[in-house]
Design a protein around this motif. Structure first.
Motif, PDB file in Angstrom:
ATOM      1  N   ARG A   1       0.832  -1.208   0.000  1.00 54.39           N
ATOM      2  CA  ARG A   1       0.000   0.000   0.000  1.00 54.39           C
ATOM      3  C   ARG A   1       0.870   1.263   0.000  1.00 54.39           C
ATOM      4  N   GLU A   2       1.964   1.245   0.784  1.00 53.46           N
ATOM      5  CA  GLU A   2       2.860   2.394   0.845  1.00 53.46           C
ATOM      6  C   GLU A   2       3.588   2.608  -0.476  1.00 53.46           C
TER       7      GLU A   2
ATOM      8  N   SER B   1      11.124   6.321   2.424  1.00 52.93           N
ATOM      9  CA  SER B   1       9.962   5.866   3.188  1.00 52.93           C
ATOM     10  C   SER B   1      10.362   4.988   4.367  1.00 52.93           C
TER      11      SER B   1
ATOM     12  N   GLU C   1       4.564   0.841  12.829  1.00 50.49           N
ATOM     13  CA  GLU C   1       4.004   0.986  11.481  1.00 50.49           C
ATOM     14  C   GLU C   1       4.883   1.858  10.598  1.00 50.49           C
TER      15      GLU C   1
ATOM     16  N   ILE D   1       8.183   3.829   6.314  1.00 50.43           N
ATOM     17  CA  ILE D   1       7.117   2.819   6.376  1.00 50.43           C
ATOM     18  C   ILE D   1       7.552   1.559   5.623  1.00 50.43           C
ATOM     19  N   ILE D   2       8.152   1.738   4.434  1.00 49.00           N
ATOM     20  CA  ILE D   2       8.637   0.585   3.666  1.00 49.00           C
ATOM     21  C   ILE D   2       9.718  -0.146   4.458  1.00 49.00           C
TER      22      ILE D   2
ATOM     23  N   ARG E   1       3.367   5.866  -2.935  1.00 44.90           N
ATOM     24  CA  ARG E   1       4.548   6.596  -3.408  1.00 44.90           C
ATOM     25  C   ARG E   1       4.586   6.673  -4.932  1.00 44.90           C
TER      26      ARG E   1
ATOM     27  N   ARG F   1       8.046  -1.896   7.634  1.00 46.62           N
ATOM     28  CA  ARG F   1       7.176  -3.024   7.297  1.00 46.62           C
ATOM     29  C   ARG F   1       7.999  -4.212   6.801  1.00 46.62           C
TER      30      ARG F   1
END
Length: 325
Positions: free
Chosen positions: A45-46, A151, A279, A153-154, A50, A157
């Motif tokens: 999703r991230e 990112s 997250e 987040i990437i 992007r 995760r």
């Protein structure tokens, strides 16, 4: 990692994840599997965000033996350039999942895009009218992919995914591939063995502190005595707590040489400490005033000794050039 000349692009819209186990077994703890896939889906999703793509992901049933999961990627709004966009997206997702921390994802994705541009589909004379739209879409995705490595987040995760697998001794490795719906492999398999898992796992959630100079802070609550209490001031229009680390300024305050009144302002350098949560979302954990450049007396700036020293120091860029000259 694979290289662009090792790929043959047709159209890919699926991501295949193959788990390998000890002793040839094909069963996986359901809780670990679901936690791993939760992390993968959040990473996907991230990446899509992007790449500025609005996608949905479906699971595809598999009939073969072994423990393999397949995720179908599709655009929420289909158009004539959708096959190319989805092909780049699926290959990019595989790269984002299987690229270790030390390697840039963006570089790998640039190879992917170059290969797509040279693929038979793009070069087909029948697609001549569609070519400008396809090239525009590719340029947009090329620009967007440059921010993948920024990112957190990437990174987080992906780290969560491999950390979960590292705690499950039954797993010996995992493989990621971009495929089409007929299971034709679009990219070479990217296999990560158990021994390589640590290359994907973050060792700390602490981020590099951010330094901001020439900041004006209106002091609301100074600390006048020696103590570990935090100062309070207005920063970016909001009251914030600060740790005063400037020894010089603390001495000036404690000796009474600096007096505070309503509206007293200091000009300083801030160090903002941050970390990421589970997250991958950044949050500020603390803010320090590491240097006071000047304070005000009767609306006139009074420069501190440390502020004067800072002015005399060469610019970082000049210092860097001198080192490598």
């Amino acid at each position: 990692m694979s290289t662009a000349n090792e790929r043959v692009y047709i159209e890919s819209n699926c991501i295949e994840v193959q788990y390998y186990f000890k002793e040839g077994t094909h069963f996986m703890d359901a809780l670990i599997q679901n936690k791993c896939e939760y992390e993968l889906l959040a990473l996907m999703r991230e990446v899509a965000l992007r790449l500025r793509l609005s996608i949905y992901i479906e699971t595809v049933p598999l009939a073969e033996k072994g423990f393999c999961r397949r995720f179908k990627v599709a655009l929420k709004k289909e158009n004539k350039t959708a096959p190319v966009a989805v092909t780049i997206a699926t290959a990019t997702l595989v790269a984002a999942i299987s690229t270790p921390l030390a390697a840039p994802v963006a570089t790998e994705v640039q190879h992917i895009i170059e290969a797509v541009q040279q693929s038979p589909r793009i070069c087909d004379p029948e697609n001549e009218k569609l070519k400008p739209q396809i090239e525009k879409r590719i340029r947009q995705m090329q620009q967007s992919c440059s921010n993948l490595d920024a990112s957190n987040i990437i990174k987080k995760r992906r780290s969560n995914f491999f950390e979960l697998l590292s705690r499950y001794p039954k797993i010996t490795g995992v493989q990621f591939t971009a495929v089409d719906e007929e299971r034709l492999k679009i990219t070479r398999e990217n296999t990560v063995t158990r021994m390589q898992f640590e290359k994907y796992i973050l060792t700390t959630d602490e981020l590099e502190p951010e330094e901001v100079n020439d900041v004006e802070i209106e002091i609301i609550a100074p600390v006048l005595k020696k103590s570990n209490y935090k100062w309070v001031g207005m920063y970016n229009g909001k009251p914030r707590s600060f740790i005063m680390e400037s020894k010089e300024f603390k001495k000036l305050v404690q000796s009474g040489k600096v007096q505070f009144k309503n509206g007293s302002v200091i000009n300083c350098q801030l160090t903002i400490h941050k970390k990421i949560n589970n997250e991958g979302v950044e949050r500020i954990t603390g803010t320090s005033i590491t240097r006071v450049n000047h304070y005000y007396e009767n609306d006139k700036p009074v420069e501190t000794t440390e502020g004067k020293k800072q002015k005399k120091q060469p610019e970082p860029e000049i210092t860097q050039l001198a080192l490598f000259g």
